[in-house]
Design a protein around this motif. Structure first.
Motif, short mmCIF file in Angstrom:
data_model
loop_
_atom_site.label_atom_id
_atom_site.label_comp_id
_atom_site.label_asym_id
_atom_site.label_seq_id
_atom_site.Cartn_x
_atom_site.Cartn_y
_atom_site.Cartn_z
N ILE A 139 0.85 -1.19 0.00
CA ILE A 139 0.00 0.00 0.00
C ILE A 139 0.89 1.24 0.00
N ILE A 140 0.79 2.02 -1.07
CA ILE A 140 1.62 3.22 -1.21
C ILE A 140 1.01 4.39 -0.45
N SER A 141 -0.28 4.59 -0.61
CA SER A 141 -0.97 5.67 0.11
C SER A 141 -2.43 5.29 0.26
N ALA A 142 -3.06 5.82 1.30
CA ALA A 142 -4.48 5.52 1.53
C ALA A 142 -5.10 6.62 2.37
N THR A 143 -6.34 6.98 2.04
CA THR A 143 -7.12 7.94 2.84
C THR A 143 -8.41 7.25 3.25
N HIS A 144 -8.61 7.12 4.56
CA HIS A 144 -9.77 6.39 5.08
C HIS A 144 -10.97 7.32 5.26
N THR A 154 -3.85 3.72 -3.10
CA THR A 154 -2.93 3.36 -4.18
C THR A 154 -2.12 2.16 -3.73
N ILE A 155 -2.12 1.11 -4.54
CA ILE A 155 -1.45 -0.14 -4.18
C ILE A 155 -0.49 -0.54 -5.30
N ALA A 156 0.70 -0.98 -4.91
CA ALA A 156 1.64 -1.57 -5.87
C ALA A 156 1.47 -3.09 -5.80
N ILE A 157 1.29 -3.73 -6.96
CA ILE A 157 1.15 -5.19 -7.02
C ILE A 157 2.26 -5.71 -7.91
N LYS A 158 3.05 -6.64 -7.38
CA LYS A 158 4.27 -7.07 -8.06
C LYS A 158 4.27 -8.56 -8.36
N ASN A 159 4.87 -8.90 -9.51
CA ASN A 159 5.10 -10.29 -9.85
C ASN A 159 6.18 -10.88 -8.95
N ARG A 160 6.19 -12.20 -8.85
CA ARG A 160 7.27 -12.90 -8.16
C ARG A 160 7.99 -13.80 -9.16
N CYS A 254 1.36 11.67 -1.35
CA CYS A 254 1.58 10.50 -0.52
C CYS A 254 1.87 10.96 0.90
N GLN A 255 1.25 10.28 1.88
CA GLN A 255 1.45 10.66 3.28
C GLN A 255 1.57 9.45 4.20
N ASN A 256 1.63 8.25 3.64
CA ASN A 256 1.60 7.05 4.49
C ASN A 256 2.91 6.76 5.20
N GLU A 257 4.03 7.13 4.57
CA GLU A 257 5.33 6.82 5.17
C GLU A 257 5.67 7.83 6.27
N LYS A 258 6.64 7.46 7.09
CA LYS A 258 6.98 8.29 8.24
C LYS A 258 7.84 9.50 7.86
N SER A 259 8.62 9.34 6.81
CA SER A 259 9.53 10.43 6.45
C SER A 259 9.11 11.09 5.15
N GLN A 260 9.52 12.34 5.03
CA GLN A 260 9.22 13.10 3.82
C GLN A 260 9.90 12.47 2.60
N LEU A 268 6.81 9.55 -6.49
CA LEU A 268 7.50 9.51 -7.78
C LEU A 268 7.21 8.21 -8.52
N ARG A 269 7.06 7.11 -7.77
CA ARG A 269 6.70 5.83 -8.40
C ARG A 269 5.37 5.95 -9.13
N VAL A 270 4.40 6.55 -8.46
CA VAL A 270 3.08 6.70 -9.06
C VAL A 270 3.14 7.67 -10.24
#
Length: 303
Positions: A139-144, A154-160, A254-260, A268-270
């Motif tokens: 989960i990259i970012s989320a607003t509840h 916004t979710i990143a979904i990756k192949n393995r 984006c605001q989900n992570e702890k640091s700026q 930037l990924r999005v």
């Protein structure tokens, strides 16, 4: 591309990846390794087909002396047909994004709190589906919303590992984009009336840094205080980041992570994914316009 060309490319990639100097550039090495993994099923099937054809020749020669080998030759012939069909399938031109990871955005629309709850239902569905496919999710970012739904997420979904044709994240999810609607009696309804709610889903192939070049001068970066449930570094520091890409007007936050810095990297990924999608859409539109200009009508007046 012809099979011989693909085989030549595969062997050339094999040599390049064996060169330690290539791995000095990690981005380039990842690109080569990804292409190598795409070609591996084709080469493996081709080699298996050659082996089976050789075994068929041997079995047919032995069948002249021992009839028991005739049954083995028939079994091998059936196996050869399966391999030929598999090779044909592998050689079908594919969407160049099929093997890419995905940025999935879900946004609540009409319906207020019920729309946000429906968005959370969709998110649970996608996460559960990804889990069953063996994909990684982040989960990259989320607003509840107030009732625990999602206003947007916004979710990143990756192949393995190595991706088989038709098994990649983008290949499976690319048609999920669009407006999703539900008609039901929501938990917010006290009189049992049916409501219609809408949720927007955007599916984007995730772009590598080498695929999309972003100039810092094209960005306006705003920082602000995170909103939502309290916690360490939330509502206490200006860690949330909003990036505006000035040439296109695309805005990502984006605001989900702890640091700026972490929030900036996620945003930037999005942004890269959106810019890649926009560039591809523009290229497709240009190609369609070119085709229309070449064949406008099919009447006798055309030359």
């Amino acid at each position: 591309m012809k099979l011989d060309d693909l085989l030549g490319e595969y062997y050339e990639l094999e040599q390049q990846l064996a060169d330690p100097a290539v791995h000095a550039d990690q981005a380039q090495a990842r690109t080569l390794a990804k292409r190598y993994s795409q070609l591996t099923p084709i080469v493996a099937t081709y080699r298996e087909l050659n082996r089976v054809e050789s075994d068929i020749e041997t079995a047919q020669e032995l069948a002249a002396e021992d009839p028991s080998f005739a049954d083995e030759a028939k079994q091998l012939a059936a196996q050869r047909e399966e391999l030929v069909q598999r090779l044909r399938t592998l050689l079908i031109p594919r969407d160049p994004n099929d093997d890419k990871d995905v940025i999935l955005e879900v946004k609540a629309g009409e319906g207020g709190e019920e729309s946000a709850l429906f968005a959370s239902d969709l998110v649970r569905m996608y996460l559960r589906y990804a889990e069953r496919q063996g994909w990684k999710t982040e989960i990259i970012s989320a607003t509840h919303s107030d009732l625990g739904g999602y206003k947007d997420i916004t979710i990143a979904i990756k192949n393995r590992g190595t991706v088989e044709p038709g098994q990649g994240v983008w290949h499976r999810l690319k048609f999920e984009g669009g407006v999703h609607r539900v008609q039901r009696v929501p938990v917010t309804e006290s009189q049992g009336r049916i409501h219609t709610s809408a949720v927007g889903v955007l599916v984007l192939p995730e772009a590598e840094e080498i695929e999309v070049e972003i100039n810092e001068s094209d960005l306006r970066i705003d920082v602000y205080r995170s909103s939502g449930p309290g916690g360490q570094s939330v509502n206490t520091t200006d860690s949330a980041v909003r990036i505006t890409h000035l040439p296109t007007g695309i805005v990502v936050s984006c605001q989900n992570e702890k640091s700026q810095l972490q929030n900036k990297e996620q945003a930037l990924r999005v942004l890269r994914a959106r810019l890649l999608a926009e560039a591809q859409a523009a290229a497709e539109a240009e190609a369609a316009a070119e085709r229309r200009s070449q064949v406008r009508t099919v009447d006798r007046s055309e030359r």
